[in-house]
Motif scaffolding. Structure first.
Motif, mmCIF file in Angstrom:
data_model
loop_
_atom_site.group_PDB
_atom_site.id
_atom_site.type_symbol
_atom_site.label_atom_id
_atom_site.label_comp_id
_atom_site.label_asym_id
_atom_site.label_seq_id
_atom_site.Cartn_x
_atom_site.Cartn_y
_atom_site.Cartn_z
ATOM 1 N N ILE A 37 0.851 -1.190 0.000
ATOM 2 C CA ILE A 37 0.000 0.000 0.000
ATOM 3 C C ILE A 37 0.889 1.242 0.000
ATOM 4 C CG2 ILE A 37 -1.786 1.271 1.257
ATOM 5 C CD1 ILE A 37 -2.504 -1.433 2.644
ATOM 6 N N SER A 38 0.635 2.176 -0.918
ATOM 7 C CA SER A 38 1.412 3.414 -1.008
ATOM 8 C C SER A 38 0.643 4.578 -0.406
ATOM 9 C CB SER A 38 1.733 3.739 -2.473
ATOM 10 O OG SER A 38 2.618 2.794 -3.031
ATOM 11 N N LEU A 39 1.317 5.375 0.416
ATOM 12 C CA LEU A 39 0.735 6.572 1.022
ATOM 13 C C LEU A 39 1.729 7.721 0.900
ATOM 14 C CD1 LEU A 39 -0.649 5.029 4.351
ATOM 15 C CD2 LEU A 39 -2.012 5.696 2.359
ATOM 16 N N ILE A 43 6.713 2.194 -13.007
ATOM 17 C CA ILE A 43 5.454 2.930 -12.945
ATOM 18 C C ILE A 43 5.479 3.822 -11.707
ATOM 19 C CG2 ILE A 43 4.264 1.102 -11.646
ATOM 20 C CD1 ILE A 43 1.708 1.838 -13.205
ATOM 21 N N TRP A 44 4.917 5.018 -11.828
ATOM 22 C CA TRP A 44 4.802 5.892 -10.665
ATOM 23 C C TRP A 44 3.621 5.445 -9.820
ATOM 24 C CZ3 TRP A 44 8.210 9.274 -8.830
ATOM 25 C CH2 TRP A 44 9.200 9.762 -9.694
ATOM 26 N N LEU A 45 3.882 5.118 -8.569
ATOM 27 C CA LEU A 45 2.816 4.777 -7.630
ATOM 28 C C LEU A 45 2.435 6.035 -6.855
ATOM 29 C CD1 LEU A 45 4.092 1.363 -6.213
ATOM 30 C CD2 LEU A 45 2.370 1.753 -8.003
ATOM 31 N N GLN A 46 1.126 6.318 -6.852
ATOM 32 C CA GLN A 46 0.609 7.496 -6.168
ATOM 33 C C GLN A 46 0.016 7.076 -4.826
ATOM 34 O OE1 GLN A 46 1.152 10.281 -7.875
ATOM 35 N NE2 GLN A 46 1.681 9.312 -9.835
ATOM 36 N N GLY A 100 6.040 15.948 4.177
ATOM 37 C CA GLY A 100 6.425 15.238 2.958
ATOM 38 C C GLY A 100 6.899 13.825 3.237
ATOM 39 N N GLY A 101 7.162 13.091 2.170
ATOM 40 C CA GLY A 101 7.654 11.727 2.286
ATOM 41 C C GLY A 101 6.624 10.706 1.839
ATOM 42 N N ARG A 102 7.100 9.500 1.665
ATOM 43 C CA ARG A 102 6.260 8.388 1.224
ATOM 44 C C ARG A 102 6.322 7.276 2.270
ATOM 45 N NH1 ARG A 102 7.293 3.399 -1.748
ATOM 46 N NH2 ARG A 102 5.407 2.776 -2.868
ATOM 47 N N VAL A 103 5.177 6.668 2.558
ATOM 48 C CA VAL A 103 5.121 5.496 3.426
ATOM 49 C C VAL A 103 4.566 4.345 2.614
ATOM 50 C CG1 VAL A 103 3.982 4.443 5.408
ATOM 51 C CG2 VAL A 103 4.935 6.727 5.612
#
Length: 200
Positions: free
Chosen positions: A132-134, A154-157, A189-192
């Protein structure tokens, strides 16, 4: 939501809407309060650029002793339970009755990446891995079971979910970079990335 398959990876774009993402972030904050992020170190002693924690019966850890699953956080406390909302994603998309035993949580700050790797510390590879991308977008790269060779990206949003099962279960994959600040889900900011796995 849209569903596409790339290199055997099932990708569910916009699976979680914004309210669902915000609810999951609130649950994530509680997990991190109980099991703070750590900077993992590879067996060779090199710090990784992502920060990690986990939930469930097991957490995946790495240090000088090697890569492995452990029943406790490095600080010696049990991992928190996997939130029901996260389990609901598994139940809807994994296609198996068995529940995950580990939810690995990776935080990507500015400049963080994760090299190409396989998820192969589990006892069996018969069960899928659900990711799961957040937060900020991440460039997800997918290869095959052998290192090297052709890859696709692929870019995961935020809100996207990837299911790695079947032939993709042991495919190499990684995150080349993130678009830091591309999402407002996390104020700083950042991705989890939350990755659900069956361990035993």
């Amino acid at each position: 939501m849209s569903h596409l398959t790339v290199a055997g990876f099932d990708i569910y774009k916009s699976y979680l809407d914004v309210p669902a993402q915000e609810t999951m972030v609130a649950a994530l904050r509680e997990m991190v309060r109980q099991a703070p992020f750590v900077v993992p170190v590879t067996p060779r002693g090199k710090p990784m650029s992502v920060r990690m924690t986990a939930a469930g019966a097991f957490g995946w850890i790495t240090d000088r002793q090697g890569y492995r699953y452990a029943p406790e956080h490095p600080q010696g406390t049990p991992w928190p339970a996997i939130p029901q909302q996260v389990l609901d994603v598994w139940d809807a998309l994994a296609g198996v009755a068995r529940r995950p035993e580990c939810c690995l949580i990776n935080y990507y700050g500015e400049g963080a990446r994760l090299g190409m790797h396989q998820d192969k510390d589990e006892v069996s590879y018969d069960w899928p891995v659900v990711s799961i991308s957040l937060g900020d977008a991440g460039l997800f790269r997918m290869g095959g079971p052998e290192r090297g060779g052709k890859t696709q990206s692929i870019w995961l949003q935020s809100g996207d979910v990837v299911v790695m099962g079947g032939a993709a279960r042991l495919a190499h994959h990684g995150v080349d970079r993130i678009r830091f600040g591309s999402s407002t889900l996390f104020p700083k900011g950042g991705r989890v990335n939350l990755t659900l796995r069956v361990v035993t």
